[in-house]
Design a protein around this motif. Structure first.
Motif, PDB file in Angstrom:
ATOM      1  N   PRO A  51     -27.174   1.614   8.134  1.00  0.00           N
ATOM      2  CA  PRO A  51     -27.972   2.772   7.721  1.00  0.00           C
ATOM      3  C   PRO A  51     -27.794   3.994   8.630  1.00  0.00           C
ATOM      4  N   GLN A  52     -27.696   3.779   9.938  1.00  0.00           N
ATOM      5  CA  GLN A  52     -27.542   4.918  10.855  1.00  0.00           C
ATOM      6  C   GLN A  52     -26.151   5.550  10.719  1.00  0.00           C
ATOM      7  N   CYS A  53     -25.112   4.743  10.648  1.00  0.00           N
ATOM      8  CA  CYS A  53     -23.752   5.279  10.526  1.00  0.00           C
ATOM      9  C   CYS A  53     -23.512   5.893   9.150  1.00  0.00           C
ATOM     10  N   ALA A  54     -24.210   5.408   8.126  1.00  0.00           N
ATOM     11  CA  ALA A  54     -24.058   5.974   6.783  1.00  0.00           C
ATOM     12  C   ALA A  54     -24.472   7.439   6.769  1.00  0.00           C
ATOM     13  N   VAL A  55     -25.437   7.797   7.606  1.00  0.00           N
ATOM     14  CA  VAL A  55     -25.865   9.194   7.690  1.00  0.00           C
ATOM     15  C   VAL A  55     -24.736  10.043   8.281  1.00  0.00           C
ATOM     16  N   LEU A  56     -24.037   9.495   9.286  1.00  0.00           N
ATOM     17  CA  LEU A  56     -22.979  10.242   9.975  1.00  0.00           C
ATOM     18  C   LEU A  56     -21.619  10.160   9.286  1.00  0.00           C
ATOM     19  N   ARG A  57     -21.295   9.007   8.728  1.00  0.00           N
ATOM     20  CA  ARG A  57     -19.950   8.754   8.202  1.00  0.00           C
ATOM     21  C   ARG A  57     -19.881   8.608   6.692  1.00  0.00           C
ATOM     22  N   GLY A  58     -21.013   8.595   6.038  1.00  0.00           N
ATOM     23  CA  GLY A  58     -21.031   8.396   4.592  1.00  0.00           C
ATOM     24  C   GLY A  58     -21.306   6.940   4.260  1.00  0.00           C
ATOM     25  N   PRO A  59     -21.474   6.645   2.982  1.00  0.00           N
ATOM     26  CA  PRO A  59     -21.816   5.281   2.573  1.00  0.00           C
ATOM     27  C   PRO A  59     -20.661   4.310   2.793  1.00  0.00           C
ATOM     28  N   SER A  60     -20.969   3.039   2.694  1.00  0.00           N
ATOM     29  CA  SER A  60     -19.944   2.001   2.791  1.00  0.00           C
ATOM     30  C   SER A  60     -18.912   2.211   1.690  1.00  0.00           C
ATOM     31  N   VAL A  61     -17.693   1.753   1.941  1.00  0.00           N
ATOM     32  CA  VAL A  61     -16.600   1.909   0.988  1.00  0.00           C
ATOM     33  C   VAL A  61     -16.286   0.543   0.395  1.00  0.00           C
ATOM     34  N   MET A  62     -16.328   0.471  -0.919  1.00  0.00           N
ATOM     35  CA  MET A  62     -16.036  -0.782  -1.608  1.00  0.00           C
ATOM     36  C   MET A  62     -14.529  -0.939  -1.790  1.00  0.00           C
ATOM     37  N   LYS A  63     -14.078  -2.188  -1.900  1.00  0.00           N
ATOM     38  CA  LYS A  63     -12.663  -2.453  -2.168  1.00  0.00           C
ATOM     39  C   LYS A  63     -12.338  -2.002  -3.579  1.00  0.00           C
ATOM     40  N   ARG A  64     -11.110  -1.571  -3.768  1.00  0.00           N
ATOM     41  CA  ARG A  64     -10.664  -1.184  -5.108  1.00  0.00           C
ATOM     42  C   ARG A  64     -10.385  -2.436  -5.903  1.00  0.00           C
ATOM     43  N   ARG A  65     -10.836  -2.418  -7.124  1.00  0.00           N
ATOM     44  CA  ARG A  65     -10.558  -3.551  -8.021  1.00  0.00           C
ATOM     45  C   ARG A  65      -9.256  -3.273  -8.745  1.00  0.00           C
ATOM     46  N   ARG A  66      -8.407  -4.253  -8.758  1.00  0.00           N
ATOM     47  CA  ARG A  66      -7.154  -4.123  -9.491  1.00  0.00           C
ATOM     48  C   ARG A  66      -7.377  -4.598 -10.913  1.00  0.00           C
ATOM     49  N   ALA A  67      -6.831  -3.860 -11.837  1.00  0.00           N
ATOM     50  CA  ALA A  67      -6.942  -4.248 -13.243  1.00  0.00           C
ATOM     51  C   ALA A  67      -6.085  -5.478 -13.489  1.00  0.00           C
ATOM     52  N   ALA A  68      -6.578  -6.371 -14.327  1.00  0.00           N
ATOM     53  CA  ALA A  68      -5.807  -7.565 -14.682  1.00  0.00           C
ATOM     54  C   ALA A  68      -4.612  -7.140 -15.519  1.00  0.00           C
ATOM     55  N   PRO A  69      -3.482  -7.796 -15.340  1.00  0.00           N
ATOM     56  CA  PRO A  69      -2.314  -7.457 -16.161  1.00  0.00           C
ATOM     57  C   PRO A  69      -2.631  -7.642 -17.637  1.00  0.00           C
ATOM     58  N   LYS A  70      -2.069  -6.783 -18.469  1.00  0.00           N
ATOM     59  CA  LYS A  70      -2.323  -6.863 -19.907  1.00  0.00           C
ATOM     60  C   LYS A  70      -1.825  -8.199 -20.440  1.00  0.00           C
ATOM     61  N   GLY A  71      -2.665  -8.793 -21.269  1.00  0.00           N
ATOM     62  CA  GLY A  71      -2.288 -10.063 -21.875  1.00  0.00           C
ATOM     63  C   GLY A  71      -2.547 -11.259 -21.000  1.00  0.00           C
ATOM     64  N   ALA A  72      -3.046 -11.057 -19.782  1.00  0.00           N
ATOM     65  CA  ALA A  72      -3.307 -12.188 -18.894  1.00  0.00           C
ATOM     66  C   ALA A  72      -4.629 -12.834 -19.284  1.00  0.00           C
ATOM     67  N   ALA A  73      -4.609 -14.116 -19.412  1.00  0.00           N
ATOM     68  CA  ALA A  73      -5.829 -14.858 -19.727  1.00  0.00           C
ATOM     69  C   ALA A  73      -6.350 -15.438 -18.428  1.00  0.00           C
ATOM     70  N   GLY A  74      -6.771 -14.572 -17.506  1.00  0.00           N
ATOM     71  CA  GLY A  74      -7.201 -15.005 -16.192  1.00  0.00           C
ATOM     72  C   GLY A  74      -8.666 -15.362 -16.151  1.00  0.00           C
ATOM     73  N   ASP A  75      -9.012 -16.142 -15.187  1.00  0.00           N
ATOM     74  CA  ASP A  75     -10.403 -16.519 -14.968  1.00  0.00           C
ATOM     75  C   ASP A  75     -11.133 -15.314 -14.384  1.00  0.00           C
ATOM     76  N   ALA A  76     -12.313 -15.025 -14.880  1.00  0.00           N
ATOM     77  CA  ALA A  76     -13.070 -13.852 -14.427  1.00  0.00           C
ATOM     78  C   ALA A  76     -13.470 -13.972 -12.967  1.00  0.00           C
ATOM     79  N   ASP A  77     -13.519 -15.199 -12.432  1.00  0.00           N
ATOM     80  CA  ASP A  77     -13.954 -15.384 -11.052  1.00  0.00           C
ATOM     81  C   ASP A  77     -12.806 -15.435 -10.049  1.00  0.00           C
ATOM     82  N   VAL A  78     -11.564 -15.247 -10.489  1.00  0.00           N
ATOM     83  CA  VAL A  78     -10.432 -15.291  -9.578  1.00  0.00           C
ATOM     84  C   VAL A  78     -10.570 -14.162  -8.566  1.00  0.00           C
ATOM     85  N   GLY A  79     -10.422 -14.486  -7.299  1.00  0.00           N
ATOM     86  CA  GLY A  79     -10.512 -13.486  -6.244  1.00  0.00           C
ATOM     87  C   GLY A  79     -11.928 -13.227  -5.761  1.00  0.00           C
TER      88      GLY A  79
END
Length: 122
Positions: A51-79
């Motif tokens: 909370p203290q550093c968020a005032v000085l440096r901005g909010p936390s940065v989330m990881k970028r989500r990579r889009a699943a390859p088209k046509g991939a029948a992947g499990d939603a919980d992978v990763g």
């Protein structure tokens, strides 16, 4: 008498039973419950700011989500992180092999130890 280090907004000592997250700004450690970060959600944070550093440096940065390859029948919980103690966690843990303690632990001889190695830091 040596003092015990304290952490977080609550200024309590380390407790192995509570999830903690390190601030990438000040490098202090915080209980997830004190700063509103759940353990499962922490895996999605790239840079955490308390909370203290968020005032000085901005909010936390989330990881970028990579889009699943088209046509991939992947499990939603992978990763996604697996909840500790869940059936999936136990299955994966049992499926892994771990090095023996002899390969991991350092076993210095008595001649290699110094009195300073056995004393607590000031």
């Amino acid at each position: 008498m040596a003092s015990v280090p304290v952490y977080c907004l609550c200024r309590l000592p380390y407790d192995v039973t509570r999830f903690m997250i390190e601030c990438d700004g000040c490098q202090d450690w915080f209980h997830g419950s004190c700063v509103g970060v759940e353990e499962e959600a922490a895996a999605e944070i790239d840079l955490y700011h308390c909370p203290q550093c968020a005032v000085l440096r901005g909010p936390s940065v989330m990881k970028r989500r990579r889009a699943a390859p088209k046509g991939a029948a992947g499990d939603a919980d992978v990763g996604r992180p697996i909840r500790t103690g869940s059936a999936q966690f136990v299955r994966e843990l049992r499926g892994r092999t771990f090095p023996s303690a002899d390969e991991v632990l350092l076993k210095p001889s008595g001649a290699q130890l110094m009195v300073e190695d056995l004393e607590e830091p000031p």
